[in-house]
Design a protein around this motif. Structure first.
Motif, PDB file in Angstrom:
ATOM      1  N   SER A   1      -0.251   4.755   4.132  1.00  6.38           N
ATOM      2  CA  SER A   1       0.259   5.082   3.476  1.00  6.38           C
ATOM      3  C   SER A   1       0.082   6.617   2.273  1.00  6.38           C
ATOM      4  O   SER A   1       0.260   6.991   1.702  1.00  6.38           O
ATOM      5  CB  SER A   1       0.802   3.942   2.021  1.00  6.38           C
ATOM      6  OG  SER A   1      -0.501   3.547   1.221  1.00  6.38           O
TER       7      SER A   1
ATOM      8  N   ALA B   1      -1.623   6.560  -0.536  1.00  5.11           N
ATOM      9  CA  ALA B   1      -1.727   6.689  -1.592  1.00  5.11           C
ATOM     10  C   ALA B   1      -2.901   6.392  -2.311  1.00  5.11           C
ATOM     11  O   ALA B   1      -4.076   5.499  -1.491  1.00  5.11           O
ATOM     12  CB  ALA B   1      -0.482   5.175  -2.214  1.00  5.11           C
TER      13      ALA B   1
ATOM     14  N   ASP C   1      -3.056   2.794  -7.376  1.00  2.00           N
ATOM     15  CA  ASP C   1      -1.623   2.386  -6.718  1.00  2.00           C
ATOM     16  C   ASP C   1      -0.854   2.029  -5.621  1.00  2.00           C
ATOM     17  O   ASP C   1       0.141   1.153  -5.846  1.00  2.00           O
ATOM     18  CB  ASP C   1      -0.668   4.873  -5.952  1.00  2.00           C
ATOM     19  CG  ASP C   1      -1.071   5.845  -7.411  1.00  2.00           C
ATOM     20  OD1 ASP C   1      -1.362   4.799  -8.456  1.00  2.00           O
ATOM     21  OD2 ASP C   1      -1.185   6.850  -7.150  1.00  2.00           O
TER      22      ASP C   1
ATOM     23  N   LEU D   1       2.406   8.205  -7.339  1.00  2.00           N
ATOM     24  CA  LEU D   1       2.321   7.417  -6.023  1.00  2.00           C
ATOM     25  C   LEU D   1       3.167   8.287  -4.981  1.00  2.00           C
ATOM     26  O   LEU D   1       3.361   9.623  -5.279  1.00  2.00           O
ATOM     27  CB  LEU D   1       4.179   6.422  -5.602  1.00  2.00           C
ATOM     28  CG  LEU D   1       3.530   4.453  -6.772  1.00  2.00           C
ATOM     29  CD1 LEU D   1       5.448   4.463  -6.933  1.00  2.00           C
ATOM     30  CD2 LEU D   1       2.621   4.505  -6.079  1.00  2.00           C
ATOM     31  N   PRO D   2       2.710   7.736  -3.795  1.00  2.00           N
ATOM     32  CA  PRO D   2       3.452   9.172  -2.328  1.00  2.00           C
ATOM     33  C   PRO D   2       4.621   9.048  -2.951  1.00  2.00           C
ATOM     34  O   PRO D   2       5.795   8.647  -3.618  1.00  2.00           O
ATOM     35  CB  PRO D   2       3.665   7.788  -1.280  1.00  2.00           C
ATOM     36  CG  PRO D   2       2.216   7.600  -1.443  1.00  2.00           C
ATOM     37  CD  PRO D   2       3.094   7.058  -3.147  1.00  2.00           C
TER      38      PRO D   2
END
Length: 302
Positions: free
Chosen positions: A38, A40, A44, A213-214
């Motif tokens: 992810s 992240a 998060d 967040l991404p």
């Protein structure tokens, strides 16, 4: 395979607690890879997991009529919130440890938590600690020492002790969450989990101000996968099966979780355990994954 055959297979799996628990443990073993992919930050990831998983469990519980005004007393609610704080704190520490050590190392070290739970039960509930449990604790932490001194990451360099320390901290928090869950065995576990995840969502939301967040689709999809499959679905599989299985079966099949994590670490991230590290891993798993008693209800392992 025709529709009738597919329906029969689904029905068989639904009513087979061994398959359900094994599937939940296998999913647990792949969480580390999902977290790393992810991209992240740990808070998060834990927030996204709490948000998506919590919403789905609330919908699941509501659809079955489990959510009612009198579901939780004030005491139950306070304990559930406390357990939620322990649970999501455990996730944050464990997810942060992956990048500082490795998925396999962190997961195996994390599995010292059953022995920590035994210590908590002895200290606060007056449960007697058997000599065999004390011996297992010494063996497990001896294994952690071996891992700390000999483990290497994918880059061939020794793993950072900070990563192992975070995994131990996560284990301690998970033991705390399990200890709280032992006080709430009268509460339907799906509802308890939903309350804990809502708690996590609220507590971790401010972290987004520091580490957003991404923004890329790939990163967000990994987080959605974590919340849906590796949280909501995994919880349902665990709670549908654990009460129907003997303690020995639960303990034995729980080995699937760390084994899958180590295999993923080796195949996907190039981790190559040294002989002393492998011996340490075996010591931890042999000591910690065969508790004398397995709680009938406990929070998800990660």
């Amino acid at each position: 395979m025709n529709a009738h055959t597919t329906a029969k297979v689904v029905a068989m799996n639904k009513n087979n607690p061994v398959l359900q628990w094994t599937a939940a443990m296998a999913l647990s073993g792949t969480i580390g890879a999902v977290v790393l992919e992810s991209g992240a930050d740990a808070p998060d990831v834990a927030f996204a997991r709490s948000l998506v998983g919590g919403l789905l469990l609330l919908v699941w519980s509501a659809a079955r009529g489990w959510l009612r005004p009198w579901t939780l007393s004030r005491r139950d609610l306070l304990l559930a919130v406390l357990g939620g704080l322990f649970l999501v704190g455990n996730w944050v520490l464990l997810f942060a440890s992956y990048s500082l050590s490795s998925i396999g190392v962190s997961t195996v070290v994390y599995h010292t938590q059953p022995l920590m739970l035994v210590g908590l039960a002895a200290a606060f509930l007056g449960e007697k600690m058997a000599k065999s449990q004390l011996v297992r604790a010494l063996i497990a932490f001896g294994g952690v020492t071996l891992i700390s001194l000999s483990a290497h990451g994918a880059d061939g360099k020794p793993v950072r002790l900070a990563g192992i320390a975070l995994a131990l901290g996560a284990a301690a928090l998970y033991a705390g969450a399990s200890f709280v869950a032992k006080q709430l065995t009268h509460v339907r576990p799906h509802v308890l989990a939903a309350v804990q995840l809502v708690t996590g969502t609220i507590v971790l939301a401010p972290a987004l101000l520091v580490t957003p967040l991404p923004t890329d689709t790939s990163g967000l999809l990994w987080l959605v996968l974590l919340g849906t499959v590796h949280t909501a679905l995994m919880y349902v599989l665990m709670y549908a099966s654990i009460g129907k299985l003997p303690t020995t079966t639960v303990a034995l099949l729980s080995y699937v979780y760390p084994v899958v994590a180590v295999v993923v670490d080796v195949l996907a991230y190039g981790h190559r355990p040294t002989w002393p590290e492998g011996l340490g891993m075996l010591a931890v798993l042999a000591a910690a994954l065969a508790p004398k008693r397995t709680p009938a209800r406990q929070p998800a392992r990660v």
